[in-house]
Design a protein around this motif. Structure first.
Motif, PDB file in Angstrom:
ATOM      1  N   VAL A   1     -45.054   8.540 -18.902  1.00  0.00           N
ATOM      2  CA  VAL A   1     -44.548   9.443 -19.533  1.00  0.00           C
ATOM      3  C   VAL A   1     -43.052   9.887 -19.260  1.00  0.00           C
ATOM      4  CG1 VAL A   1     -44.645  12.087 -19.540  1.00  0.00           C
ATOM      5  CG2 VAL A   1     -46.969  10.772 -19.687  1.00  0.00           C
ATOM      6  N   ARG A   2     -42.673   9.172 -17.957  1.00  0.00           N
ATOM      7  CA  ARG A   2     -41.402   9.189 -17.658  1.00  0.00           C
ATOM      8  C   ARG A   2     -40.242   8.550 -18.692  1.00  0.00           C
ATOM      9  NH1 ARG A   2     -42.824   9.207 -12.061  1.00  0.00           N
ATOM     10  NH2 ARG A   2     -42.956  11.743 -11.288  1.00  0.00           N
ATOM     11  N   THR A   3     -41.068   7.492 -19.177  1.00  0.00           N
ATOM     12  CA  THR A   3     -40.026   6.423 -19.636  1.00  0.00           C
ATOM     13  C   THR A   3     -39.366   6.856 -21.169  1.00  0.00           C
ATOM     14  OG1 THR A   3     -42.059   5.349 -20.864  1.00  0.00           O
ATOM     15  CG2 THR A   3     -41.390   4.405 -19.055  1.00  0.00           C
ATOM     16  N   ARG A   4     -38.432   6.387 -21.523  1.00  0.00           N
ATOM     17  CA  ARG A   4     -37.852   6.795 -22.572  1.00  0.00           C
ATOM     18  C   ARG A   4     -38.400   6.388 -23.886  1.00  0.00           C
ATOM     19  NH1 ARG A   4     -32.865   3.797 -22.154  1.00  0.00           N
ATOM     20  NH2 ARG A   4     -32.439   5.320 -20.016  1.00  0.00           N
ATOM     21  N   TRP A   5     -39.364   5.165 -23.766  1.00  0.00           N
ATOM     22  CA  TRP A   5     -40.293   4.795 -24.760  1.00  0.00           C
ATOM     23  C   TRP A   5     -41.141   5.797 -25.080  1.00  0.00           C
ATOM     24  CZ3 TRP A   5     -45.450   3.897 -25.062  1.00  0.00           C
ATOM     25  CH2 TRP A   5     -45.881   3.034 -26.073  1.00  0.00           C
TER      26      TRP A   5
ATOM     27  N   VAL B   1     -52.132   9.072 -21.178  1.00  0.00           N
ATOM     28  CA  VAL B   1     -51.134   9.001 -21.870  1.00  0.00           C
ATOM     29  C   VAL B   1     -51.442   9.110 -23.387  1.00  0.00           C
ATOM     30  CG1 VAL B   1     -48.768   7.662 -22.180  1.00  0.00           C
ATOM     31  CG2 VAL B   1     -49.747   7.736 -19.982  1.00  0.00           C
ATOM     32  N   GLY B   2     -52.091   8.179 -23.783  1.00  0.00           N
ATOM     33  CA  GLY B   2     -52.524   8.135 -25.231  1.00  0.00           C
ATOM     34  C   GLY B   2     -52.865   9.347 -25.726  1.00  0.00           C
ATOM     35  N   LEU B   3     -53.954  10.159 -24.842  1.00  0.00           N
ATOM     36  CA  LEU B   3     -54.492  11.446 -25.398  1.00  0.00           C
ATOM     37  C   LEU B   3     -52.989  12.463 -25.432  1.00  0.00           C
ATOM     38  CD1 LEU B   3     -57.883  12.187 -23.770  1.00  0.00           C
ATOM     39  CD2 LEU B   3     -57.262  12.036 -26.238  1.00  0.00           C
ATOM     40  N   THR B   4     -52.181  12.505 -24.538  1.00  0.00           N
ATOM     41  CA  THR B   4     -51.109  13.268 -24.477  1.00  0.00           C
ATOM     42  C   THR B   4     -50.287  13.145 -25.830  1.00  0.00           C
ATOM     43  OG1 THR B   4     -51.041  13.000 -22.168  1.00  0.00           O
ATOM     44  CG2 THR B   4     -49.219  14.144 -23.318  1.00  0.00           C
ATOM     45  N   GLN B   5     -49.995  11.795 -25.987  1.00  0.00           N
ATOM     46  CA  GLN B   5     -49.154  11.342 -27.267  1.00  0.00           C
ATOM     47  C   GLN B   5     -49.987  11.740 -28.386  1.00  0.00           C
ATOM     48  OE1 GLN B   5     -46.966   7.640 -27.466  1.00  0.00           O
ATOM     49  NE2 GLN B   5     -45.780   9.335 -27.807  1.00  0.00           N
ATOM     50  N   VAL B   6     -51.248  11.821 -28.574  1.00  0.00           N
ATOM     51  CA  VAL B   6     -51.665  11.975 -30.100  1.00  0.00           C
ATOM     52  C   VAL B   6     -51.604  13.353 -30.042  1.00  0.00           C
ATOM     53  CG1 VAL B   6     -53.917  12.022 -31.250  1.00  0.00           C
ATOM     54  CG2 VAL B   6     -53.214   9.911 -30.098  1.00  0.00           C
ATOM     55  N   ALA B   7     -51.943  14.098 -28.774  1.00  0.00           N
ATOM     56  CA  ALA B   7     -51.999  15.704 -28.968  1.00  0.00           C
ATOM     57  C   ALA B   7     -50.805  16.246 -29.412  1.00  0.00           C
ATOM     58  CB  ALA B   7     -52.535  16.227 -27.807  1.00  0.00           C
TER      59      ALA B   7
END
Lengths: 426, 320
Positions: free
Chosen positions: A16-20, A250-256
């Motif tokens: 989650v910390r990455t720029r990506w 991370v995936g769930l966070t992103q999709v949310a």
């Protein structure tokens, strides 16, 4: 338990910390925004432009059709016709006039030239050549104008007064289109089709993206040899579990975040567009019940676990990313196989293909949500699909843990199938 | 005597080869113990079995007087693998905190200890804190230090270091040596593997030499050297060696093995021969001796004698 949490936290926070992550998180809403706003904006921009007036009319009809068309293009008798040049030519002079007009277009003194001749009067054809032929709205307007003026000319020849002819031929018609399907009005059907596709693509993309992310993580630990330190403190299966859970989070966070962004954008879409002076039809998302929402999340979680475990096993088998490119193919192909039939499944959401692929553990995580989003699915089938994916994920995780346990400490040659079997049975 | 480690007839076989054939050893608590052997002798496999990373096919291992697979035992062991690496993109402090958490240390306590260690290894202070840098911004030597800190943060009772000196420059090697001695002074047990005999000889209380997956000998360094001591002579000549002298040196009845150390020769007497005989023979051959001394053989010498070239080759399996 504390150690598992430490691993999950590391996997989660470091990603989650990455720029990506930041870029991908922002990119999602930008893409949704583009999908929501651009069509309306483009549609509003697609009004006839000035270009249509900047033409040369080569009139070889021997009538005043050319001037009439020029008037029509420039807003009638009181319009400013200065941009449009009309040249009356004889049929013999036409070729020479055309090459002059071509030069004018190439030198950008005009957008194009329109040839009117005897066959135009006969109502058969007219020709246009120019640099703006792909501007659909402009071409449409040009064609309508010529058609209307030919019609007016003919009516006058039949004895109608000029004003009367103009009034009679003044037909502006705006046709609204609506698609009808078996299940009802096309408008909402198109949106739900779009929505179902969106759900399937989102699942496919995030499973692929984060599955490969898990694999990368395994390869990193292997190639930097951190794996050995970690497995001296926790068992490999716990390390694997922590990795899958962390990356899945991370995936769930992103999709949310994506979904939240899309919903917010959809809410502000109407007011924003009208503030920009663009009228648009509201874009209604199909109502999604909490139950269906929970099911979609369940399919994502189980499907991700299935693929993440498989990708982790691949990562444990190879030494570097180049080798992984080849070794991951079987897993990637499974995932692709579940998305290539999307169109067929959408056409027949209750067909055999949809039903079978909605039950297989590797394709159900994508096909079942697709079906759920596009048409009602019998409860029994949903339960069976969940059970199938759950079982598949459990078996895959077990297999992957066995391979992972041996693989992360092995370097050198990639294992053959026989060796893999030995690793699993060891 | 309480044992830090006792290994009883363990063996580990892979598909193609045997990594450990039959190995037993005992390490007393508080010792600095060397595990010596050529590449591929089975050192790394043995260490991995002690750490429960791989399971022995047979035999038992007890660590700190408990069976090696007791849950929570790993929290009392510190481990530095031979191949070193850390998460490259991660902040040094976060890596260390993570490694401490894996050993059951809370984040707050870990942070306190990390500060101390970073200062001790000169990675913090003087206006520069490498703790906030990413791992791949550090030099190789600094990364090695960070990894060493990671192995010690949880104050383990038993520290296992696999080839700790490989890849270290003299300054960092000295820091490593100091820390190892310091750990021993504090009563911890340190086991390290190496194939560099000089290190072992200077540092170890006791050693075990293994080759081809088997123990060749073990014991305290002084005992091992004493046991092999009476039969070695160091020779140096004033000026060159004549053919007559060379004839004496190649006499198998007098000399079993000879190791040219450049400035002197280390010769091992043949069975039945004694140093007086050799001295007489050399003098009769007209040798001008600068040095003639009965010495205890170096571990290196003993190692070569015991393991020999065959042991090195046969052990070359790549499994360490």
């Amino acid at each position: 338990m504390d150690k598992l949490i430490a691993i999950v936290r590391r996997e989660y926070l470091e990603r989650v910390r990455t720029r990506w992550f930041l870029i991908a998180t922002l990119f999602g809403p930008v893409l949704f925004g583009a999908l929501m706003f651009l069509p309306s904006i483009i549609a509003s921009k697609q009004t006839p432009t000035d270009d249509v007036r900047r033409v040369v009319i080569l009139d070889a009809t021997g009538t005043d059709l050319g001037r009439r068309v020029a008037r029509g293009l420039n807003g009638g008798v009181f319009g400013d016709s200065s941009l449009t040049r009309v040249e009356s030519v004889t049929a013999a002079e036409l070729a020479a006039a055309e090459s002059l007009a071509t030069r004018a277009v190439q030198d950008e003194r005009a957008k194009g030239y329109l040839v009117l001749d005897a066959s135009t009067i006969a109502g058969l054809s007219a020709r246009y050549a120019g640099s703006n032929t792909t501007a659909m709205m402009d071409m449409g307007r040009l064609e309508r104008t010529v058609r209307r003026q030919v019609l007016g000319l003919r009516l006058e020849r039949e004895g109608l007064a000029q004003e009367r002819a103009e009034a009679v031929t003044d037909v502006t018609l705006d046709m609204k289109t609506e698609r009808l399907t078996k299940r009802g009005r096309g408008g909402s059907a198109a949106v739900s089709l779009f929505f179902a596709l969106g759900v399937a693509m989102l699942l496919y993309m995030s499973i692929m993206l984060y599955g490969i992310n898990v694999m990368r993580g395994v390869i990193e630990e292997k190639s930097t040899r951190v794996a050995e330190i970690v497995v001296a403190s926790v068992s490999p299966s716990r390390l694997l579990a922590g990795k899958v859970l962390g990356v899945g989070g991370v995936g769930l966070t992103q999709v949310a975040l994506w979904v939240a962004g899309a919903l917010t954008l959809n809410r502000v879409r109407g007011p924003l567009l009208s503030a920009m002076g663009i009228t648009s039809t509201p874009f209604e998302l199909p109502a999604l019940s909490w139950g269906t929402g929970a099911l979609l999340i369940a399919f994502f979680v189980l499907g991700f676990t299935f693929y993440a475990a498989a990708f982790a096993a691949v990562g444990a088998m190879v030494d570097n990313e180049q080798e992984a490119q080849q070794a991951q193919m079987p897993v990637v192909l499974l995932l692709i196989a579940s998305i290539v039939f999307v169109q067929n499944i959408l056409l027949a959401p209750d067909g055999t293909l949809a039903r079978v692929m909605g039950l297989l553990p590797f394709s159900a995580p994508i096909v079942m949500p697709l079906r759920l989003a596009s048409a009602p699915v019998p409860t029994a089938q949903v339960v069976m699909a969940l059970a199938s994916v759950g079982l598949g994920a459990a078996v895959m995780t077990w297999l992957a843990a066995r391979i992972y346990r041996v693989g992360i400490l092995m370097y050198g040659k990639r294992p053959s199938l026989g060796e893999l079997v030995r690793w699993v049975r060891q | 005597m309480s044992l830090a480690l006792s290994i009883d007839h363990i063996a580990k076989r892979y598909d193609q080869h045997v990594a450990v054939r039959d190995l037993s050893l005992a390490v007393p608590r508080g010792a600095l113990y060397g595990l010596l052997g050529p590449n591929g002798a089975g050192k790394t496999s043995t260490i991995r079995m002690i750490l429960n990373i791989i399971r022995p096919d047979q035999g038992t291992i007890r660590v700190l007087d408990t069976p090696f697979d007791t849950p929570g035992l790993v929290n009392r062991i510190g481990y530095l693998p031979e191949e070193r690496g850390l998460y490259k993109k991660m902040q040094v402090r976060r890596v260390l905190r993570f490694l401490a958490e894996l050993k059951g240390i809370g984040a707050k306590e870990a942070d306190r200890r990390i500060d101390g260690w970073l200062e001790r290894f000169a990675l913090r202070g003087g206006g520069r804190d490498w703790g906030t840098a990413k791992v791949d911004e550090l030099s190789r030597g600094m990364q090695q230090k960070v990894q060493f800190i990671g192995a010690l943060l949880h104050e383990p009772e038993l520290v296992i270091l696999d080839e700790p000196f490989s890849g270290l420059d003299p300054i960092n090697a000295q820091a490593m040596k100091d820390t190892m001695v310091d750990l021993r002074t504090k009563g911890r047990t340190v086991i390290f593997s190496t194939h560099i005999m000089d290190n072992a000889e200077r540092l170890c209380d006791a050693v075990c030499i293994i080759a081809r997956g088997e123990k060749v000998l073990d014991g305290t360094v002084s005992a091992v050297r004493a046991e092999h001591g009476s039969r070695t002579v160091a020779l140096a000549f004033d000026g060159g060696r004549t053919t007559a002298v060379d004839a004496v040196l190649s006499d198998r009845r007098l000399i079993a093995a000879m190791d040219d150390q450049n400035r002197f020769l280390e010769v091992e007497l043949a069975g039945g021969a004694d140093p007086q005989q050799l001295l007489v023979a050399l003098v009769q051959a007209g040798a001008s001796l600068e040095r003639f001394e009965r010495v205890r053989p170096s571990l290196h010498r003993i190692f070569l004698e015991k393991v020999g070239a065959t042991g090195v080759e046969a052990g070359m399996s790549g499994q360490g």
